[in-house]
Design a protein around this motif. Sequence first.
Motif, PDB file in Angstrom:
ATOM      1  N   UNK A  19      40.750   4.618 -49.707  1.00  0.00           N
ATOM      2  CA  UNK A  19      39.544   5.440 -49.868  1.00  0.00           C
ATOM      3  C   UNK A  19      38.355   4.619 -50.332  1.00  0.00           C
ATOM      4  N   UNK A  20      38.619   3.443 -50.906  1.00  0.00           N
ATOM      5  CA  UNK A  20      37.559   2.576 -51.407  1.00  0.00           C
ATOM      6  C   UNK A  20      38.084   1.719 -52.544  1.00  0.00           C
ATOM      7  N   UNK A  21      37.273   0.792 -53.000  1.00  0.00           N
ATOM      8  CA  UNK A  21      37.660  -0.050 -54.135  1.00  0.00           C
ATOM      9  C   UNK A  21      37.713   0.788 -55.409  1.00  0.00           C
ATOM     10  N   UNK A  22      38.566   0.378 -56.365  1.00  0.00           N
ATOM     11  CA  UNK A  22      38.713   1.113 -57.619  1.00  0.00           C
ATOM     12  C   UNK A  22      37.418   0.997 -58.413  1.00  0.00           C
ATOM     13  N   UNK A  23      36.815   2.148 -58.749  1.00  0.00           N
ATOM     14  CA  UNK A  23      35.453   2.152 -59.294  1.00  0.00           C
ATOM     15  C   UNK A  23      35.418   2.584 -60.751  1.00  0.00           C
ATOM     16  N   UNK A  24      36.410   2.158 -61.546  1.00  0.00           N
ATOM     17  CA  UNK A  24      36.334   2.499 -62.961  1.00  0.00           C
ATOM     18  C   UNK A  24      35.479   1.463 -63.700  1.00  0.00           C
ATOM     19  N   UNK A  25      35.224   1.740 -64.963  1.00  0.00           N
ATOM     20  CA  UNK A  25      34.321   0.882 -65.743  1.00  0.00           C
ATOM     21  C   UNK A  25      34.895  -0.519 -65.912  1.00  0.00           C
ATOM     22  N   UNK A  26      36.212  -0.621 -66.115  1.00  0.00           N
ATOM     23  CA  UNK A  26      36.834  -1.920 -66.330  1.00  0.00           C
ATOM     24  C   UNK A  26      36.715  -2.801 -65.081  1.00  0.00           C
ATOM     25  N   UNK A  27      36.914  -2.200 -63.891  1.00  0.00           N
ATOM     26  CA  UNK A  27      36.797  -2.972 -62.645  1.00  0.00           C
ATOM     27  C   UNK A  27      35.380  -3.492 -62.455  1.00  0.00           C
TER      28      UNK A  27
END
Length: 729
Positions: A268-276
């Motif tokens: 669905x897409x690259x992991x977009x959390x704050x840590x990434x």
Amino acid sequence: MALIAQPPMSLTGQPKMAASDLLRSSSSGIFGTPLNISTQPRLGMRSITSRESSVSTVTANLFDKFNFKKLNFNLFKKRTPPKPVVVEGPQKFPDHFTDFKPLKEKRKPIRLAFEKPLIEIEEKIAELKKICADAGFELPRRTIRAIEGRYEQARKRVFTDLTPIQRVNIARHPHRPTFLDHIINITDKFTELHGDRAGYNDPAIVCGLGSIDGQTYMFVGQQKGRNTKENVKRNFGMPTPHGYRKALRFFRYADHFNFPIVTFVDTPGAFADLKSEYLGQAEAIAMNLREMFGFKVPIITVVLGEGGSGGALAIAVCNKMLMLENSVFFVASPEACASILWKSARLAPKAARKLRITAGELVELGLADQVIPEPVGGAHSDPKLASQIIKEYIKKTMEELSQMSEEELLSQRYQKFRKMGRFAEEKTDGLDLSPQDIEKLKMNIDDEYAKALSAIGFKATVDLLQQELQRSETPAEREEIQNKIKKVKLEINQHLPSAPNYSTLRSHHDKMKDVARAKSNAKVKQELKEKLKPILYDPETQKRFNKLKTILQGDKGDDNGDLHPAVKILYFNEKKKLQYQLAKVLSSFCLLSNSVALEKGRYLAKKAYTDEFEAALDEVVGGVMRATEEVVERSPKLRRKMELLTKLYSNAKGKPGAESSPKIQALVTDVRRRIRKALASQEAKAKDEPEPEAKSEAEAKVENEPESEVKSDIGEKVQNEPEVKAALD
């Protein structure tokens, strides 16, 4: 307290932690998870303090599966090897280094919303079998085969003409085969490789070496889970920066050892959390994009399901992009696009149509290179067959790329991406090319086609059949030879893309189609203008319409400076009447449905008697012709009828009264009815409405009469008011 250094620890073992908790930056130069809490060891480490000394040591149990306390003298004795576990079906997997195993539990069937008609048929068949079993009656085999044949036809019909949002739903199907599912069936041997050499192994991206018919490839793919537990482990196929760095590491190995690279996109897409984001997600993707343009080995990308934004593009810089029939590739999901543009995710079907994200549309736009057909029902209906089809396409594409040198591979990859997004608006009025230019283009097409036939080995066969056709004397002989020519043409069409000059031939052919389309549009536009002439260019209508428009634009009114309401009503009445008259002509001439004809009639009425009317008419005619062309292309039966009609017109040319023969007129009526029905069905499907019933031209003509909303008595009452009468005079 002193620390005893230990080898890097695997973070994919027993400690259950979130993916983002284990991420770390490689900029510190320290491998593994840092012990940033000095008073308390982490991850199962034990503190051993000597009583005689104040020095403490910290050790880590890195081998949980190997307990040194259980060592005994029988450890090194010869043991009987365990019996191999045999798994039946397409999930069978060779004994290599991977933790991907067949699922233990049976997966429940999941049906999509548009499959409801098929579910109803299945329920009726099951009910019929139950009734027969209860009555002790066994259905004849011929009857069973006939019922199953009808069901397969209905199933094929449902999955043949899917809308973009339906293809998106298939691409997201929970049972759709994943990267490792396909690798198991594609490769003769596969060894998974782990780690980004910076402290973490991202399970959302899987890399490894595999062989297909003796050729070694470097496989890199985004891996989703097959159930909730696997999805959580694989982070739902959304890679972190470590995943892209792991992929880049193995890309470099492949380039060094001259292994072709095959990537599989399904995210669905690259992991977009704050840590990434903190650890450099954008930088990792950008680094992959830059480096992949410089690799001197062939790169093939296969899109399995979703290809979401930069997360997919980071492993999709390739020489050839192949897309499964029901896969999609987008910069933003339809739901996200609908939320941004129309503030409602419920309009995702509309966004999916506008984005043009399906495999066929992307090939048409030049972003993808080829569509890989899937089994009827999608890849999840027969994963093993889908894998074999993918394998054949990879081998075929690899044969083509292996003919290129390193410089040609780099140049082809560069030019492929440089030409994306370049669209030149050309005039298609047929005046750009002179008759001499068109004849020269035809000669070029014939020459390129002859070269292509020679390259694929069909030139001698075609020449021989043409000679036999010229020597044939009876109609039966000619028909037999023509049938042979048709079969040979089908074979030629299958092998033609492999010809070295195929791109040039296709370019000339597309240019010729544009010229023919421009001539056809100009002819239709001229005929439509003749039909609209009595309505638009009636002197009285034009005079009244322009006078009302002048009053409105000139802001003539009462003492307060506002227009008299009666003037507005009169202008609206005239405009509405013009709209329905234009819609009536469009519906009868262009075979449009009521709603579409009214919409286009409203657009033309708005532009009437202005300098923009010609451009608006061009836009309407172009849109109608494109829609009709798509309908004819999608319907083989309609295409055959059109070809037959063209042949009859050609034979009747020069014979007085032949074109009005009952046979030709009946065929014309049938073709017009089918086109009208197909256009109405296409419009209903685009609006997610039920398909309208097919109507004859007589019914459609009565139905499209100007409605009673436009009443002349309103116009007369308004017109007789003193202020309006004075303004008009």
